[in-house]
Design an enzyme around this catalytic site. Sequence first.
Site, mmCIF file in Angstrom:
data_model
loop_
_atom_site.group_PDB
_atom_site.id
_atom_site.type_symbol
_atom_site.label_atom_id
_atom_site.label_comp_id
_atom_site.label_asym_id
_atom_site.label_seq_id
_atom_site.Cartn_x
_atom_site.Cartn_y
_atom_site.Cartn_z
ATOM 1 N N GLU A 1 47.213 40.955 40.189
ATOM 2 C CA GLU A 1 47.364 39.451 39.937
ATOM 3 C C GLU A 1 47.639 39.353 38.414
ATOM 4 O O GLU A 1 48.357 38.712 37.884
ATOM 5 C CB GLU A 1 46.293 38.714 40.303
ATOM 6 C CG GLU A 1 46.232 38.228 41.798
ATOM 7 C CD GLU A 1 45.413 39.263 42.564
ATOM 8 O OE1 GLU A 1 45.149 40.371 42.114
ATOM 9 O OE2 GLU A 1 45.200 39.223 43.761
ATOM 10 N N PHE B 1 32.120 33.504 50.352
ATOM 11 C CA PHE B 1 33.000 34.473 50.242
ATOM 12 C C PHE B 1 34.252 34.377 49.407
ATOM 13 O O PHE B 1 34.971 33.369 49.407
ATOM 14 C CB PHE B 1 33.532 35.106 51.560
ATOM 15 C CG PHE B 1 34.363 36.230 51.567
ATOM 16 C CD1 PHE B 1 33.806 37.512 51.145
ATOM 17 C CD2 PHE B 1 35.835 36.217 51.900
ATOM 18 C CE1 PHE B 1 34.659 38.306 50.960
ATOM 19 C CE2 PHE B 1 36.503 37.331 51.867
ATOM 20 C CZ PHE B 1 35.835 38.812 51.183
ATOM 21 N N GLN B 2 34.528 35.158 48.422
ATOM 22 C CA GLN B 2 35.596 34.938 47.371
ATOM 23 C C GLN B 2 35.607 33.662 46.777
ATOM 24 O O GLN B 2 36.547 32.949 46.218
ATOM 25 C CB GLN B 2 36.912 35.279 48.272
ATOM 26 C CG GLN B 2 37.089 36.666 48.536
ATOM 27 C CD GLN B 2 38.444 37.061 48.832
ATOM 28 O OE1 GLN B 2 39.090 36.472 49.317
ATOM 29 N NE2 GLN B 2 38.561 38.428 48.717
ATOM 30 N N LYS C 1 40.992 25.289 49.843
ATOM 31 C CA LYS C 1 41.845 25.710 51.256
ATOM 32 C C LYS C 1 42.023 24.394 51.973
ATOM 33 O O LYS C 1 43.159 24.214 52.581
ATOM 34 C CB LYS C 1 41.358 26.607 52.008
ATOM 35 C CG LYS C 1 42.193 27.317 53.193
ATOM 36 C CD LYS C 1 41.629 28.676 53.486
ATOM 37 C CE LYS C 1 42.757 29.284 54.705
ATOM 38 N NZ LYS C 1 42.000 30.349 55.301
ATOM 39 N N MET D 1 47.742 53.700 18.344
ATOM 40 C CA MET D 1 47.384 52.815 17.126
ATOM 41 C C MET D 1 45.746 53.009 16.941
ATOM 42 O O MET D 1 45.195 52.843 15.738
ATOM 43 C CB MET D 1 47.643 51.520 17.742
ATOM 44 C CG MET D 1 47.491 50.302 16.743
ATOM 45 S SD MET D 1 48.473 50.873 15.094
ATOM 46 C CE MET D 1 49.828 49.787 15.286
#
Lengths: 587, 173
Positions: free
Chosen positions: A52, A114-115, A164, A482
């Site tokens: 993502e 969940f999630q 949802k 760097m």
Amino acid sequence: MARTLSGAEIVLRTLGDQGVEHIFGYPGGAVLPIYDALFQQNKINHILVRHEQGATHAAEGYARSTGKVGVVLVTSGPGATNAVTGIADALLDSIPLVVITGQVGTALIGSDAFQEADVVGITRPCSKHNYLVRDVNDLARILHEAFYIARSGRPGPVVVDIPKDVQFNLGKYANFSNTGHRTYRPKMQGDKDKIKQAIALMVAAKKPVFYTGGGVINSGQKASNLLRQLVEATGFPITSTLMGLGAFPASDKRWLGMLGMHGTYEANMAMHDCDVMINIGARFDDRITGRLDAFSPDSKKIHIDIDPSSINKTIQVDLPIVGDVAHVLEEMLEQWKTAKLKQEKEALAGWWTEIEGWRKRKSLAYTNASDKIMPQYAIERLFALTRERDTYITTEVGQHQMWAAQYFHFDRPNRWMTSGGLGTMGYGLPAALGVQVAHPKALVIDIAGDASVQMTMQEMSSAVQHNLPIKIFILNNEYMGMVRQWQELLHEERYSHSYTAALPDFVKLAEAYGGHGIRCSDPAELDNKIMEMIESPLPVIFDCRVEKLANCFPMIPSGNAHNEMLFADASKDDIGSAIGEAGKTGV
Amino acid sequence: MTMTTTDEKIESHTLTILVDNEPGVLARVIGLFSGRGYNIESLTVSEISESRELSRITIVTPGTPSFIAKISAQVERLIPVHRVYDLSLREDTIFRELALLKVAGKGENRVEALRLAEAFQADVVDASLEHFVFELRGRSKKITQFIELMKPLGLVNIVRTGVIAVSRGSERM
Ligand SMILES: Cc1ncc(C[n+]2csc(CCOP(=O)(O)OP(=O)(O)O)c2C)c(N)n1
């Protein structure tokens, strides 16, 4: 006219009415209804990424190279938390994004379902605005509002968290795309009186300089055109931040190069010694100012910015002008026409003579070699071999990024995509993906470092899947260059964990993904291999083996003033004494 | 990040913030303070319009004038914020706070507590033979003074609302 649709259908209708053609995303349980609605239409193209974070950077690249809003769709919990880095990146670089996250059902919110993650809580400090949509009948308004907020004023990322059940519920759709906002009304027009005062300062200026930033690019092509006209009309020198590169053509004689920590000597000296500084769409970032109390001590400072909170944030200015760059520049040009007769022409000529003196210092000069590829040389060749083409450059973060900014030159805006504010390693590869989606025929190159590129390397798989022939040009020095450079300069060469002892074989890796791999370590072969990369129809990983211990100069160590620069030819002793204790605590 | 001026004085400022009353708006405002590690001395928030659309937040916070100007601009940048006013910049602002104090004791202390309460024009809102609950309104300084006086007389606990403020005259703030 309001019509009844499911929440998921409302999402797609809104995207359609906003003119969205591409979205970047990754599915999961909490966004399945939206993915189902996506499946049943063919107006909006979905680009499946591999992580993502990649979706957010791809959307940033898309947005930065087109001026449109980038759109991201991810699931709840880990999908949303993976997107956070890109959201924060877009906030710091003022990139317009709408990030749609799925959320667990409204009845489950707060139950450690969940999630489940508190996405509005997590993204509150790193987004321009965010929403949790609790009622499907608010969805259309909120989504249209999200687009408006993302693209207007100082652009930024807006997160819309949709549970949802709201995606399933039936509700009303109406097109709110032309409605404003109750409290959020960015000021576009600059105050005419203030602009008049600015013109008076500019006319009387003996040592003026334009200091421009990403705000010019965000204001649109028109702002870049007006900037060119104003520089032409005034004859003033101009420099820019990392984010502003391309707004003014680097091939113009008034261009001083980039300023700041790794900017040119002439740009930084002009900033330090000027008597009138005209900041256009930049924000006095610490990479630019160096030591604050020694920053351009003798100048009157004009600051044009659309964000009132940028004014006097780090540097006190004499004349703030709040407004959109294009609007303000238009008015400035108009007023300049009548005012210019009184211009300090002679003093300006003297100022240019001084600047030419600084230019002669050739602060970007480096010692080339015939037996190894110097990283600066690699960028110079890449520029030379692509300048006649329709080329877009993205970068990762590190030395290669600075060399790209120094040795690749841009004559047009929206061609240069880099993570400036957050400095996110892993930005460039997915950003290139997004740019290529927006410009399928263009040559899109990610100038990368061997460490950064491994942070989002998996997006090679997305590039292959979607036939996006991006070119990943790795300046491979086997170090986090760097970091190594700072350790060399500030920590007596104790290279703590900055060497990558187990790099993958990038050529094989390219092939494993289904792309094309090229390796080059001989400067004599470099041009041919670059041409091979350009001509390949596939995504390419170019493993360019460069000198491992090269440093990025010139450099203003943090804590130093603009006139205290280090150069490539400085001796070790000079470097040691140039960096004070303040420099060690700075970043 | 470095702050520009160092020789400025740190003083208490009372910011009054008019916001759209939507979920999370208070967290947004407060987050700007906590994210920068700044303390809030007092905070009040309540709906103020009949239609329940507007809320007024009053924050008392210490800071230099330039810090206050910066944080005000950043609060004002938040999408649901209408306006931010620094009411302490005006001489004639009306500040009020309300406190409830519970004082327990017998004998001389009890008599003394009641006498002081009268002098401060505090109301007795609850009492038994062993305690009083006083209600006191006024400027924060007066309340703090009263609390100090009650401490040796059996002060059990204190609840303060935090400051609310309004400008004199007919303007909105
Ligand atoms: C996500 C993230 N982690 C850590 C850093 C700190 N950092 C800045 S530059 C750099 C090294 C980058 O190395 P490489 O990509 O190989 O580029 P080079 O400097 O060698 O060109 C690191 C670790 C960062 N900017 N971003």
